[in-house]
Design a protein around this motif. Sequence first.
Motif, PDB file in Angstrom:
ATOM      1  N   MET A 155       0.813  -1.222   0.000  1.00  0.00           N
ATOM      2  CA  MET A 155       0.000   0.000   0.000  1.00  0.00           C
ATOM      3  C   MET A 155       0.846   1.272   0.000  1.00  0.00           C
ATOM      4  O   MET A 155       2.052   1.224   0.222  1.00  0.00           O
ATOM      5  N   GLY A 156       0.120   2.400  -0.173  1.00  0.00           N
ATOM      6  CA  GLY A 156       0.762   3.715  -0.146  1.00  0.00           C
ATOM      7  C   GLY A 156       1.104   4.120   1.270  1.00  0.00           C
ATOM      8  O   GLY A 156       2.212   3.873   1.745  1.00  0.00           O
ATOM      9  N   GLY A 157       0.133   4.711   1.970  1.00  0.00           N
ATOM     10  CA  GLY A 157       0.440   5.245   3.290  1.00  0.00           C
ATOM     11  C   GLY A 157      -0.345   4.670   4.447  1.00  0.00           C
ATOM     12  O   GLY A 157      -0.025   4.921   5.606  1.00  0.00           O
ATOM     13  N   SER A 158      -1.396   3.889   4.169  1.00  0.00           N
ATOM     14  CA  SER A 158      -2.252   3.382   5.258  1.00  0.00           C
ATOM     15  C   SER A 158      -1.537   2.357   6.116  1.00  0.00           C
ATOM     16  O   SER A 158      -0.512   1.824   5.723  1.00  0.00           O
ATOM     17  N   GLU A 159      -2.184   2.032   7.231  1.00  0.00           N
ATOM     18  CA  GLU A 159      -1.772   0.867   8.016  1.00  0.00           C
ATOM     19  C   GLU A 159      -2.410  -0.363   7.353  1.00  0.00           C
ATOM     20  O   GLU A 159      -3.487  -0.262   6.752  1.00  0.00           O
TER      21      GLU A 159
END
Length: 162
Positions: A104-108
């Motif tokens: 993923m990009g920035g999520s948890e």
Amino acid sequence: MKILCVYYSWKGHTAKVAGQLADLLHVTPVRIEPAHESAMFVKAMKALLGMSSPIKPVKEDLSDIDVLVIASPVWAGKVPPYVNEYISRMSTCEGKRCYVLVEMGGSEPGKAVSHLKGCLRKKGMMFAGSTWAREKDVDADMVYDRLISFAETINGKKVVLL
Ligand SMILES: Cc1cc2nc3c(=O)[nH]c(=O)nc-3n(C[C@H](O)[C@H](O)[C@H](O)COP(=O)(O)O)c2cc1C
């Protein structure tokens, strides 16, 4: 032990990590491909709502495999509709072990992993573990050690790098 490693990737990052993991497991990764592309808004909404979208024919009868590994990007905190469609199509998978890798990009990663865990458990599979990778680390080749340790968990033995 026969392992099936399936993945979906739009921009290539999940394809990269799925390919590296598959190499460590000595299997050929299988790509989930959309039957047709849709607008970004539709993709995101369907992911958010946990919906499916049609995919091209792919191995979905799991009768001859022991372990399933699914690699998926995170979309709208969950997973692309093509991954949901693949899971809904899987047959003869009850009681088999499964693992997930989310990228993923920035999520948890937690929400997407929980979503996949729920879908796989509904199919009667035994959820056995997960790992994750961030896009920037995939680009910087910083996730290989984590993939080695994931492969060792899946295989139950040390990876020997030649
Ligand atoms: C429709 C859409 C929704 C996304 N939603 C999220 C998100 O909720 N959280 C996040 O961290 N990244 C999100 N991303 C970014 C992707 O997870 C990230 O770019 C990933 O590396 C893409 O994998 P790929 O190169 O295999 O397609 C989203 C991307 C798209 C296209």
